[in-house]
Motif scaffolding. Structure first.
Motif, PDB file in Angstrom:
ATOM      1  N   GLY A   1       0.900  -1.266   0.053  1.00  0.00           N
ATOM      2  CA  GLY A   1      -0.094  -0.147  -0.011  1.00  0.00           C
ATOM      3  C   GLY A   1       1.062   1.131   0.055  1.00  0.00           C
ATOM      4  N   SER A   2       0.274   2.278  -0.465  1.00  0.00           N
ATOM      5  CA  SER A   2       0.909   3.440  -0.541  1.00  0.00           C
ATOM      6  C   SER A   2       0.113   4.685  -0.072  1.00  0.00           C
ATOM      7  CB  SER A   2       1.786   3.736  -1.879  1.00  0.00           C
ATOM      8  OG  SER A   2       0.824   3.961  -2.983  1.00  0.00           O
ATOM      9  N   LEU A   3       0.634   5.761  -0.196  1.00  0.00           N
ATOM     10  CA  LEU A   3      -0.145   7.066   0.242  1.00  0.00           C
ATOM     11  C   LEU A   3      -0.284   8.127  -0.890  1.00  0.00           C
ATOM     12  CD1 LEU A   3       0.581   7.676   3.978  1.00  0.00           C
ATOM     13  CD2 LEU A   3      -1.728   7.810   3.063  1.00  0.00           C
ATOM     14  N   LEU A   4      -1.140   8.679  -1.192  1.00  0.00           N
ATOM     15  CA  LEU A   4      -1.110   9.574  -2.502  1.00  0.00           C
ATOM     16  C   LEU A   4      -2.043  10.806  -1.724  1.00  0.00           C
ATOM     17  CD1 LEU A   4      -0.630  10.785  -5.270  1.00  0.00           C
ATOM     18  CD2 LEU A   4      -2.946   9.577  -5.634  1.00  0.00           C
ATOM     19  N   TYR A   5      -1.519  11.993  -1.850  1.00  0.00           N
ATOM     20  CA  TYR A   5      -2.174  13.090  -1.248  1.00  0.00           C
ATOM     21  C   TYR A   5      -2.417  14.394  -2.500  1.00  0.00           C
ATOM     22  CZ  TYR A   5      -0.789  11.876   3.429  1.00  0.00           C
ATOM     23  OH  TYR A   5      -0.318  10.961   4.536  1.00  0.00           O
ATOM     24  N   SER A   6      -3.751  14.658  -2.425  1.00  0.00           N
ATOM     25  CA  SER A   6      -4.062  15.736  -3.369  1.00  0.00           C
ATOM     26  C   SER A   6      -4.271  17.010  -2.438  1.00  0.00           C
ATOM     27  CB  SER A   6      -5.488  15.300  -3.816  1.00  0.00           C
ATOM     28  OG  SER A   6      -5.904  16.365  -4.594  1.00  0.00           O
ATOM     29  N   ILE A   7      -3.426  18.150  -2.700  1.00  0.00           N
ATOM     30  CA  ILE A   7      -3.246  19.405  -1.901  1.00  0.00           C
ATOM     31  C   ILE A   7      -3.648  20.464  -2.766  1.00  0.00           C
ATOM     32  CG2 ILE A   7      -1.838  20.566  -0.307  1.00  0.00           C
ATOM     33  CD1 ILE A   7      -0.063  18.067  -0.052  1.00  0.00           C
TER      34      ILE A   7
ATOM     35  N   TRP B   1       0.468  17.030  -5.865  1.00  0.00           N
ATOM     36  CA  TRP B   1       0.137  15.683  -5.778  1.00  0.00           C
ATOM     37  C   TRP B   1       1.438  15.013  -5.243  1.00  0.00           C
ATOM     38  CZ3 TRP B   1      -4.758  13.291  -6.858  1.00  0.00           C
ATOM     39  CH2 TRP B   1      -5.420  13.699  -7.674  1.00  0.00           C
ATOM     40  N   LEU B   2       1.214  14.273  -4.008  1.00  0.00           N
ATOM     41  CA  LEU B   2       2.363  13.883  -3.081  1.00  0.00           C
ATOM     42  C   LEU B   2       2.268  12.353  -2.842  1.00  0.00           C
ATOM     43  CD1 LEU B   2       4.999  14.467  -1.876  1.00  0.00           C
ATOM     44  CD2 LEU B   2       3.932  14.723   0.330  1.00  0.00           C
ATOM     45  N   GLN B   3       2.899  11.463  -3.575  1.00  0.00           N
ATOM     46  CA  GLN B   3       3.015  10.007  -3.392  1.00  0.00           C
ATOM     47  C   GLN B   3       4.146   9.510  -2.561  1.00  0.00           C
ATOM     48  OE1 GLN B   3       1.970   7.792  -6.749  1.00  0.00           O
ATOM     49  NE2 GLN B   3       1.510   6.031  -5.429  1.00  0.00           N
ATOM     50  N   SER B   4       3.929   8.689  -1.554  1.00  0.00           N
ATOM     51  CA  SER B   4       4.861   7.789  -0.733  1.00  0.00           C
ATOM     52  C   SER B   4       5.348   6.632  -1.532  1.00  0.00           C
ATOM     53  CB  SER B   4       4.308   7.256   0.588  1.00  0.00           C
ATOM     54  OG  SER B   4       3.321   6.274   0.377  1.00  0.00           O
ATOM     55  N   PRO B   5       6.119   6.158  -1.196  1.00  0.00           N
ATOM     56  CA  PRO B   5       6.836   4.808  -1.740  1.00  0.00           C
ATOM     57  C   PRO B   5       5.659   3.572  -1.026  1.00  0.00           C
ATOM     58  CG  PRO B   5       8.183   5.557   0.294  1.00  0.00           C
ATOM     59  CD  PRO B   5       7.420   6.463  -0.080  1.00  0.00           C
ATOM     60  N   LYS B   6       5.946   2.644  -1.814  1.00  0.00           N
ATOM     61  CA  LYS B   6       5.254   1.427  -1.235  1.00  0.00           C
ATOM     62  C   LYS B   6       5.471   0.960  -0.029  1.00  0.00           C
ATOM     63  CE  LYS B   6       3.319   0.060  -5.656  1.00  0.00           C
ATOM     64  NZ  LYS B   6       3.583   1.059  -6.426  1.00  0.00           N
TER      65      LYS B   6
END
Length: 453
Positions: free
Chosen positions: A6-12, A91-96
């Motif tokens: 799983g990973s995190l994606l942020y819409s800011i 758009w900020l996305q984390s590693p898995k």
């Protein structure tokens, strides 16, 4: 057992305080930004999603940069986008992240989310303080001396420094909005406990109870698309392979419109507070002042509602039923119809308030004008009577001089009469000129600057 991922994606979203859509203005702003963002390019990812009839009338959006940043010792991907209508998006996305158990994966993702919040808020408080928004109950927060590893506020200030003199100014909403999106592998998404712990951001449940949260334990219904994603307004859990470009564009469209409407609500509230301060506490305001402000408000209302037309017409803008359904789900989840209703209520209330105050001031000014007119008439009558009375001695005088020019009483009487006419019509002319000059001055007021001040 295969590792769960799983990973995190942020819409800011941040507000730029106005649009740069005018052709010459947009070209100037893009040229300036290219000096800082050499990879700036049009965003073409939405061309496959929206109808040509909508795209022909929509502003072209741009990708300013894509880069890798280091956060908590890991590589995160950051994409910066510009909407010339006045919004900056990140758009900020984390590693898995990987785990063997669903609850363990939920713990890791929610722990990373908390790290993001803690670090982001350092930058956020500095940004708000610099923009004069640390007030009210926010003033109880201690402003950090330095930001953490995330620097969204600095990036916004950098872009504003490049284009602020070109922005068609309106009230800038200085707060941001963000939404977390959890992207899960198929096996992780299949776990209802994991989905619910993430969609409700329930870190305590994930840690203490082993993800012991299920849909029946909550009163809030989950929306979404079966087998693809679930949502509850503030967070979203998506099956990773379903997070396509098309779904991202639907989400981005809904989030951008929600943010735009939300900012407009705060703008209307600030305008209402401004009118309340100036009308209630400064009774010297006149009709021309309020009429000018009313015209300004109507123009802003038209801009607001015309710009959110697309948000209510998913059939009009999307290419197929799946896109339409996804967009409607996201718009429902963001509560856009409710936001539009709130905005309409605020706008209607302040319009009615201005009309009421305008009518009241018109009545006061009308009464004052009638009193002044009557006073002038009385003064004119008195002056005329005084002039005629002054004639009497000279008319019946036995030693009246034959040369009219040397008849002092008669000359005084004529001067008084002539002066009365000059005074009467001069006052009327001067009043009309001052009124016209005041109306022109009021019409030229920069209302947005006055409200900000």
């Amino acid at each position: 057992m295969e590792e769960l991922r799983g990973s995190l994606l942020y819409s800011i979203r941040y507000d730029l305080g106005g649009s740069i859509v005018e052709e010459g203005v947009l070209d100037t702003c893009l040229a300036r930004m290219r000096e800082v963002f050499p990879d700036l390019r049009p965003r073409l990812s939405d061309l496959s999603v929206f109808n040509f009839s909508y795209l022909a009338r929509a502003d072209q959006k741009y990708v300013l940069a894509e880069e890798e940043i280091i956060f908590k010792g890991q590589h995160w991907h950051l994409r910066t986008e510009l909407d010339p209508a006045g919004t900056l998006g990140f758009w900020l996305q984390s590693p898995k992240y990987e785990a063997k158990e669903p609850c363990e994966l939920a713990k890791r993702l929610l722990g990373s989310h908390q790290q993001f919040l803690d670090d982001k808020n350092l930058d956020y408080l500095i940004y708000l303080s610099r923009n004069g928004e640390v007030r009210g109950r926010l003033s109880s927060f201690e402003i950090p001396a330095d930001r953490g590893e995330l620097d969204f506020g600095r990036r916004v200030d950098q872009i504003l420094s490049l284009i602020s003199d070109q922005v068609a100014q309106r009230k800038r909403y200085k707060f941001h909005d963000f939404r977390p999106i959890f992207l899960l592998s198929d096996d992780a998404f299949a776990s209802e406990e994991t989905r619910n712990a993430l969609v409700f951001l329930d870190q305590n449940s994930a840690i203490k109870q082993g993800c012991g949260l299920n849909s029946s334990a909550t009163d809030e219904p989950l929306r979404g698309s079966e087998g693809r994603y679930v949502a509850n307004t503030w967070s979203f859990v998506v099956r990773e392979q379903c997070w396509t470009n098309e779904l991202e564009q639907m989400f981005s469209h809904a989030h951008s419109h929600w943010f735009q409407i939300h900012g407009s609500i705060f703008e209307i509230r600030d305008l209402e507070a401004y009118i309340d301060r100036t009308v209630i506490k400064r009774r010297e305001l006149n009709v021309a002042y309020l009429q000018s402000f009313g015209r300004f408000l109507e123009a802003r209302k038209n801009e607001m509602f015309s710009s959110i037309f697309a948000a209510q017409n998913s059939d009009f803008i999307t290419k197929n039923a799946q896109y339409r359904d996804d967009l409607e789900i996201f718009m429902t989840d963001f509560g856009i119809d409710k936001q539009i209703g709130i905005l309409k209520d605020f706008a209607e209330r302040i319009s009615n308030y201005i009309v009421e105050q305008n009518n009241y001031l018109s009545l006061l000014e009308s009464r004052a004008l009638n009193r002044n007119t009557k006073m002038l008439e009385v003064l004119f009558l008195l002056n005329t009577a005084a002039g005629i009375a002054a004639f009497a001695p000279s008319i019946f005088s036995s030693d009246i001089q034959p040369e009219f020019v040397f008849d002092l009483p008669r000359m005084l009487a004529l001067l008084i009469l002539f002066g009365s006419f000059i005074f009467y019509f001069g006052v009327i002319f001067l009043g009309s000129q001052l009124s016209r000059r005041e109306q022109v001055a009021v019409a030229k007021k920069d209302w947005m600057k006055m409200v900000d001040d």
